[in-house]
Design an enzyme around this catalytic site. Structure first.
Site, mmCIF file in Angstrom:
data_model
loop_
_atom_site.group_PDB
_atom_site.id
_atom_site.type_symbol
_atom_site.label_atom_id
_atom_site.label_comp_id
_atom_site.label_asym_id
_atom_site.label_seq_id
_atom_site.Cartn_x
_atom_site.Cartn_y
_atom_site.Cartn_z
ATOM 1 N N ASN A 9 0.874 -1.174 0.000
ATOM 2 C CA ASN A 9 0.000 0.000 0.000
ATOM 3 C C ASN A 9 0.913 1.227 0.000
ATOM 4 O OD1 ASN A 9 -1.758 2.079 0.500
ATOM 5 N ND2 ASN A 9 -2.388 1.369 2.532
ATOM 6 N N TRP A 10 1.015 1.854 -1.152
ATOM 7 C CA TRP A 10 1.960 2.973 -1.286
ATOM 8 C C TRP A 10 1.421 4.240 -0.633
ATOM 9 C CZ3 TRP A 10 4.012 2.693 -7.080
ATOM 10 C CH2 TRP A 10 4.619 1.452 -7.280
ATOM 11 N N LYS A 11 0.147 4.240 -0.248
ATOM 12 C CA LYS A 11 -0.491 5.433 0.346
ATOM 13 C C LYS A 11 -0.249 6.649 -0.549
ATOM 14 C CE LYS A 11 -0.181 3.188 4.796
ATOM 15 N NZ LYS A 11 -0.037 3.280 6.259
ATOM 16 N N HIS A 96 -9.378 0.933 4.997
ATOM 17 C CA HIS A 96 -8.109 1.179 5.697
ATOM 18 C C HIS A 96 -8.375 2.128 6.866
ATOM 19 C CE1 HIS A 96 -4.041 2.448 6.607
ATOM 20 N NE2 HIS A 96 -3.630 1.378 5.955
ATOM 21 N N GLU A 98 -6.835 4.569 7.953
ATOM 22 C CA GLU A 98 -6.657 6.004 7.643
ATOM 23 C C GLU A 98 -7.901 6.568 6.962
ATOM 24 O OE1 GLU A 98 -2.920 5.465 5.601
ATOM 25 O OE2 GLU A 98 -2.006 4.905 7.508
ATOM 26 N N GLU A 168 -4.995 -4.880 10.548
ATOM 27 C CA GLU A 168 -3.988 -3.843 10.773
ATOM 28 C C GLU A 168 -4.296 -3.114 12.074
ATOM 29 O OE1 GLU A 168 -2.131 -2.722 6.681
ATOM 30 O OE2 GLU A 168 -3.743 -1.349 7.139
ATOM 31 N N GLY A 174 2.835 2.409 10.852
ATOM 32 C CA GLY A 174 3.793 3.497 10.702
ATOM 33 C C GLY A 174 4.480 3.890 11.998
ATOM 34 N N SER A 213 3.828 -1.992 10.407
ATOM 35 C CA SER A 213 5.278 -2.086 10.626
ATOM 36 C C SER A 213 5.828 -3.479 10.298
ATOM 37 C CB SER A 213 5.629 -1.665 12.054
ATOM 38 O OG SER A 213 5.260 -0.307 12.264
ATOM 39 N N GLY A 235 5.183 1.421 4.677
ATOM 40 C CA GLY A 235 6.504 2.018 4.483
ATOM 41 C C GLY A 235 7.500 1.133 3.743
HETATM 42 P P1 13P Z 1 3.281 0.453 7.722
HETATM 43 O O1 13P Z 1 3.810 -0.826 7.114
HETATM 44 O O2 13P Z 1 3.976 1.677 7.213
HETATM 45 O O3 13P Z 1 3.177 0.377 9.204
HETATM 46 O O4 13P Z 1 1.764 0.610 7.173
HETATM 47 C C1 13P Z 1 0.898 -0.453 7.241
HETATM 48 C C2 13P Z 1 -0.319 -0.116 6.476
HETATM 49 O O5 13P Z 1 -1.087 0.743 6.866
HETATM 50 C C3 13P Z 1 -0.558 -0.837 5.218
HETATM 51 O O6 13P Z 1 -1.842 -0.599 4.738
#
Ligand code: 13P
Length: 253
Positions: A9-11, A96, A98, A168, A174, A213, A235
């Protein structure tokens, strides 16, 4: 045998040129990872088309990070499931944390998005997970149960057969804090039980990914657990070598 998936997931990261370069690097290194791993990359909307081109023939699938709840029409700024499918997406991340936290996505919205995704042949990667306060209060099982019941229980058996789930924990996203492999296993097993309560034995076939993470250094321990079928990576998905190493360390060469 359940699918083993490593999804990136590149966000809201990478410009189009950077995204294409990253995709090409992943394609170039895929041969160093067991064929048993299904890789998925989920770039921002703006470079789905170019990344689709870079992935052509590689066996790496393309996904989007969200889609509209509506089919089409006067919804300024939205991107429909039909548009994503037309660009070559096979997957779409839905729910997600977020999106739930910053954009107010509710179970009702997510039900609608899921229907749109399926209607256009996209496979949802449906995210669930508790925040820190919920974890500390011991409510994590209840939270994910509700997130599943309210959204996934409305699916038909045929739709459910394709669904991918990502657990998640918000406190691990993150932050560098990962759920321990035992914590992940415990809740993944609970998720599978909640799925089985509605869909029976079909839940044995559902890929349940861990996200938060996840790194090359912890993938092996996490993915070795019975009910952890891969990862949804944030990340570490932005560096081709780390992304590939997660697949390699987790599932072999
Ligand atoms: P990180 O791997 O940066 O913690 O993010 C996880 C995530 O939200 C994947 O959708």
């Amino acid at each position: 045998m359940r699918k083993r998936i490593v999804a990136g997931n590149w966000k809201m990261n990478t410009l189009p040129g950077e995204g294409v370069a990253l995709a090409r690097e992943i394609v170039g290194g895929k041969g160093t990872v067991c064929d048993c791993v299904s890789f998925i990359v989920c770039p921002p909307f703006t470079h789905l088309s170019e990344v689709a081109h870079a992935l052509k023939g590689s066996g790496i699938a393309l996904g989007a990070q969200n889609c509209a709840a509506e089919e089409q029409g006067a919804y300024t700024g939205e991107v429909s499931a039909a548009m994503l499918a037309a660009l070559g997406c096979e997957y779409v991340i839905l729910g997600h944390s977020e999106r739930r936290q910053y954009y107010g996505e509710t179970s009702a919205t997510l039900r609608a998005k899921m229907e749109r995704a399926y209607a256009h042949g996209l496979t949802p990667i449906y995210c669930v997970g508790e925040n820190l306060a919920e974890r500390e209060a011991g409510k994590h099982f209840d939270v994910v149960k509700r997130q599943i019941e309210e959204v996934v229980y409305g699916l038909t058996d045929e739709q459910f057969a394709k669904l991918v789930i990502a657990y998640e924990p918000v406190w691990a996203i993150g932050t560098g804090k990962t759920a321990t492999a035992d914590q992940a296993q415990e809740i993944h097993a609970c998720i599978r039980k909640v799925l089985a309560a509605k869909f029976g034995a079909a839940a044995d076939g559902t890929a349940i990914l861990y996200g938060g993470s996840c790194k090359p250094g912890n993938a092996a321990e996490l993915f070795a657990k019975e009910d952890v079928d891969g990862g949804l990576i944030g990340g570490a998905a932005l560096k081709a070598e780390d992304f590939l190493a997660i697949g390699r360390n987790g599932f072999g060469k």
